[in-house]
Design a protein around this motif. Structure first.
Motif, short mmCIF file in Angstrom:
data_model
loop_
_atom_site.label_atom_id
_atom_site.label_comp_id
_atom_site.label_asym_id
_atom_site.label_seq_id
_atom_site.Cartn_x
_atom_site.Cartn_y
_atom_site.Cartn_z
N LEU A 170 8.59 4.40 7.62
CA LEU A 170 7.80 3.50 7.21
C LEU A 170 8.30 2.10 7.36
O LEU A 170 7.61 1.01 8.00
N ASP A 171 9.57 1.83 7.06
CA ASP A 171 10.25 0.40 7.32
C ASP A 171 10.73 0.22 8.42
O ASP A 171 10.64 -0.83 9.01
N VAL A 174 5.45 0.14 9.50
CA VAL A 174 4.87 -1.34 9.32
C VAL A 174 5.27 -2.31 10.54
O VAL A 174 4.68 -3.18 10.81
N THR A 181 2.84 -4.68 12.14
CA THR A 181 2.85 -6.19 12.03
C THR A 181 2.32 -6.60 13.36
O THR A 181 1.64 -7.41 13.39
N ARG A 207 -0.58 -5.57 9.56
CA ARG A 207 0.52 -5.28 8.45
C ARG A 207 0.12 -4.84 7.04
O ARG A 207 0.31 -4.07 6.42
N ASP A 208 -1.05 -5.87 6.57
CA ASP A 208 -1.65 -5.32 5.32
C ASP A 208 -2.22 -4.15 5.03
O ASP A 208 -2.25 -3.38 4.19
N TYR A 212 -0.93 -1.32 6.38
CA TYR A 212 0.00 -0.39 6.14
C TYR A 212 1.28 -0.41 5.14
O TYR A 212 2.11 0.21 4.89
N ALA A 213 1.26 -2.07 4.69
CA ALA A 213 2.36 -2.24 3.93
C ALA A 213 2.32 -1.78 2.64
O ALA A 213 3.43 -1.34 1.95
N TYR A 214 0.96 -1.35 2.33
CA TYR A 214 0.61 -0.79 0.65
C TYR A 214 1.34 0.76 0.57
O TYR A 214 1.22 1.38 -0.57
N LYS A 230 3.93 2.54 1.20
CA LYS A 230 5.35 2.74 0.65
C LYS A 230 5.15 2.96 -0.89
O LYS A 230 5.46 3.91 -1.60
#
Length: 84
Positions: free
Chosen positions: A21-22, A26, A30, A35-36, A38-40, A42
């Motif tokens: 994920l990191d 993400v 991005t 980004r928003d 997929y950022a949720y 984790k």
């Protein structure tokens, strides 16, 4: 061995999932302006019940006759199979 660390399967899976994920998901999202979206993932995955908890909720809380959690992809994901 004394002073050694026990590395459990769930710990390895969580470490690998977080790395992916990191490092890939993400950052690529991005670059694509998403980004928003997929950022949720984790924190959402971290807070999600494990297979045993899902089975207990299905049997005890929702009244399913049979409930089984089937791991897939080496434990990275799974399916809750239910029978009413």
């Amino acid at each position: 061995r004394e002073g050694g660390k026990l590395i459990t399967r769930p710990r390895v899976i969580n470490t690998f999932r977080n790395f992916c994920l990191d490092t890939f998901v993400v950052p690529v999202a991005t670059v694509c302006g998403l980004r928003d979206e997929y950022a949720y993932l984790k924190p959402s995955i971290k807070g999600y019940p494990d297979g045993d908890a899902l089975v207990a909720m299905a049997r005890d809380g929702a009244g399913f006759k049979q409930a089984e959690f089937v791991e897939m992809a080496g434990g990275l994901m799974g399916a809750l199979v239910l029978e009413k």
